[in-house]
Enzyme design. Structure first.
Site, PDB file in Angstrom:
ATOM      1  N   GLY A  12       0.765  -1.398   0.003  1.00 21.29           N
ATOM      2  CA  GLY A  12      -0.028  -0.022  -0.034  1.00 21.29           C
ATOM      3  C   GLY A  12       1.114   1.402   0.029  1.00 21.29           C
ATOM      4  N   LYS A  78       4.836  22.665 -10.398  1.00 20.52           N
ATOM      5  CA  LYS A  78       6.136  22.353 -10.864  1.00 20.52           C
ATOM      6  C   LYS A  78       6.269  22.591 -12.237  1.00 20.52           C
ATOM      7  CE  LYS A  78       9.491  18.509 -11.149  1.00 20.52           C
ATOM      8  NZ  LYS A  78       9.665  17.112 -11.054  1.00 20.52           N
TER       9      LYS A  78
END
Ligand SMILES: Cc1cc2nc3c(=O)[nH]c(=O)nc-3n(C[C@H](O)[C@H](O)[C@H](O)COP(=O)(O)OP(=O)(O)OC[C@H]3O[C@@H](n4cnc5c(N)ncnc54)[C@H](O)[C@@H]3O)c2cc1C
Length: 507
Positions: A12, A78
């Site tokens: 996970g 970004k």
């Protein structure tokens, strides 16, 4: 696909949850049960905070608004990556690798032409930063959106908190019906090179028709059980370790420091024995030193990073890996996703893209009638993506001109280079068409033409100019600078954008 009724994802981390979301979304109309099991005691890798523009497409596919997940994951915009310090005696002291987009179509031709003339010996302006709108945005701390009502055509990616992204994706996957178990896998059983079952601590034996190995670097299913060997790339790439330490922002909201902190770029700065990343998130900055343990010890690396960061007392996270990849990412009834597929290094932040491409390509191929041929094609595609990425990353090291340590000299003198990368470098260094080399090797390249021009020009890979500057080029250069500067004026500052996320989405 028709005889598959349940899939078990083990792990996970970002990889496991990205796979769960994409599979559950794509196959929501099929009667398919997807279960994800992860251990509460074995942590995730805890880093991986930079993305490429592909991540936008990932969320768009899932129908999740940017503002929703960004707010939950401490995320920022970004526009590209700044590379200071990679060259000490040629070329610019720093250059920007932009996410190239539609906004750059007016100036990119001038950049290519100027580089071509410089390769021919003319003294022409070839600093990549001058020709791309994203570099102006990043420098000014601006994001990819304009004031309300004005359309934007900027290409961009994100920075985010890896742990928060995992939690966000887990919640979304559960909302799509993915069953989430928290337990430790004690043993993986196999027969005839297939996964047969998974023995867990509390849930006993779990069986599925298909398994996804998202267990991280250990590759519990694909490597440890099905015997896929990691093909080492340490002869190509120097680094195998990193230490990460976060920093807080200045509390003075108006200070220059705060503005600098929130630049829309990853900083990838070369240091004496490797390079350092700085990734600005909404509430903190993620930093790390990537190095080779053959040249510097873990303790020394941590001390150097701490000194660079002003000696804060935050905990350090140490990580190590063998750069490389496996050969079969899809083997019989098992798919490897994420670090279990192998890992090169964090430079250029390509890993989430690989996870996404792996999941998307797998989903396409898995629906094919001819599964064994589909697996072969799929594995070739993924290997080609990883090898193409490896070549681009290695180019960073080969083109460095630092002489301050054995690390950099060895990285530059490394003779272990793929035929593709040799061909590209040879074509750049010699008279003739660089474009032809890119076209010839197109099937093996993971990075586009603009990125290749940026890396060569940004690292100053030119022989000394012996002819005078071309006046025509100078004029065109000035025009490109003017266009980029003017275009960047309309864009909003990252700090303002993050404050207005809810209204902006409505544009
Ligand atoms: C230093 C560094 C910097 C990086 N920077 C970037 C970056 O900027 N951008 C980028 O795209 N990528 C980056 N990466 C890669 C990125 O972090 C990973 O690709 C991404 O986080 C996916 O990791 P993962 O999910 O494969 O593995 P992990 O995060 O390690 O997750 C593994 C999971 O498996 C579970 N697990 C393991 N064993 C068992 C067991 N026995 N039983 C049950 N569960 C088990 C764990 O509990 C965990 O949930 C970076 C990696 C490193 C090392």
């Amino acid at each position: 696909m028709n005889n598959i009724s349940n899939i078990l994802i083990v792990g996970g981390g970002t990889a496991g949850w990205m796979a769960a979301c994409l599979m559950a979304h794509r196959w929501q109309n099929k009667s398919l049960t997807i279960t994800l099991i992860e251990s509460a005691n074995i942590g995730t890798v805890g880093v991986g905070e930079g993305s490429t523009p592909f991540l936008r497409d990932f969320f768009d596919q899932l129908g999740i608004a940017e503002t929703t997940w960004m707010a939950a994951c401490d995320a920022t915009y970004k526009c590209g990556i700044e590379f200071p310090g990679w060259c000490s005696h040629t070329g610019p002291s720093s250059y920007f690798h932009p996410f190239y987009g539609e906004a750059d179509t007016h100036c990119v031709g001038e950049f290519f032409a100027s580089c071509q003339q410089r390769r021919e010996g003319f003294d022409t302006p070839t600093h990549p930063n001058d020709y791309f709108v994203n570099s102006y945005l990043a420098e000014q701390g601006k994001g990819p959106y304009k004031q309300a009502g004005l359309a934007s055509n900027i290409e961009y990616g994100y920075h985010f908190d890896a742990a928060k992204l995992g939690l966000f994706l887990a919640e979304h996957a559960r909302s799509l019906g993915v069953i989430h178990l928290q337990d430790e896998v004690e043993k993986v059983n196999a027969s005839n090179e297939k996964i047969a079952s998974i023995a867990t601590k509390s849930y006993g034996l779990l069986k599925a028709d298909f398994y996804v190995d998202a267990t991280g670097l250990k590759g519990l299913l694909i490597q440890q059980t099905l015997g896929e060997k990691l093909i080492s790339y340490q002869d190509y790439l120097p680094n195998n370790s990193a230490v990460a330490i976060s920093t807080d922002y200045s509390t003075d909201e108006t200070s220059d420091k705060r503005f600098q902190d929130m630049k829309t770029q990853t900083l990838s700065e070369a240091l004496e024995h490797g390079w350092m990343w700085s990734i600005p998130l909404q509430t903190r900055c993620g930093n790390g030193y990537v190095y080779s343990d053959r040249f510097i010890t873990k303790t020394d690396a941590e001390q150097r990073l701490r000194r660079r960061l002003g000696n804060n007392d935050k905990p350090a996270l140490h990580l190590s890996w063998t750069p490389g990849r496996i050969e079969q990412h899809w083997k019989n009834n098992c798919l490897a996703v994420g670090l279990s597929q192998g890992f090169l290094e964090p430079l250029e932040a390509p890993m989430l893209n690989l996870i996404q491409q792996t999941c998307e390509s797998f989903v396409e191929h898995f629906e094919s009638q001819d599964q064994s041929n589909a697996a072969k094609q799929f594995n070739q595609t993924i290997n080609s993506l990883i090898d193409g990425t490896r070549d681009y990353l290695q180019a960073h090291y080969l083109l460095n001109t630092r002489d301050d340590s054995e690390y950099w000299i060895k990285a530059r003198e490394n003779q272990h280079i793929s035929a593709v990368l040799s061909d590209i470098i040879f074509a750049w260094d010699n008279p003739g068409s660089f474009e032809q080399a890119l076209i010839k090797n197109a099937n093996h390249l993971a990075y586009a033409k603009t990125s290749w021009y940026c890396i060569f020009a940004g690292k100053g890979r030119f022989t000394d100019a012996h002819k005078h500057s071309l006046r025509l080029t100078e004029k065109k250069h000035k025009k490109a600078v003017d266009i980029c500067q003017k275009t960047s004026q309309d864009f909003m500052y990252q700090t303002d954008l993050l404050n207005t996320v809810s209204t902006r989405r409505a544009l």
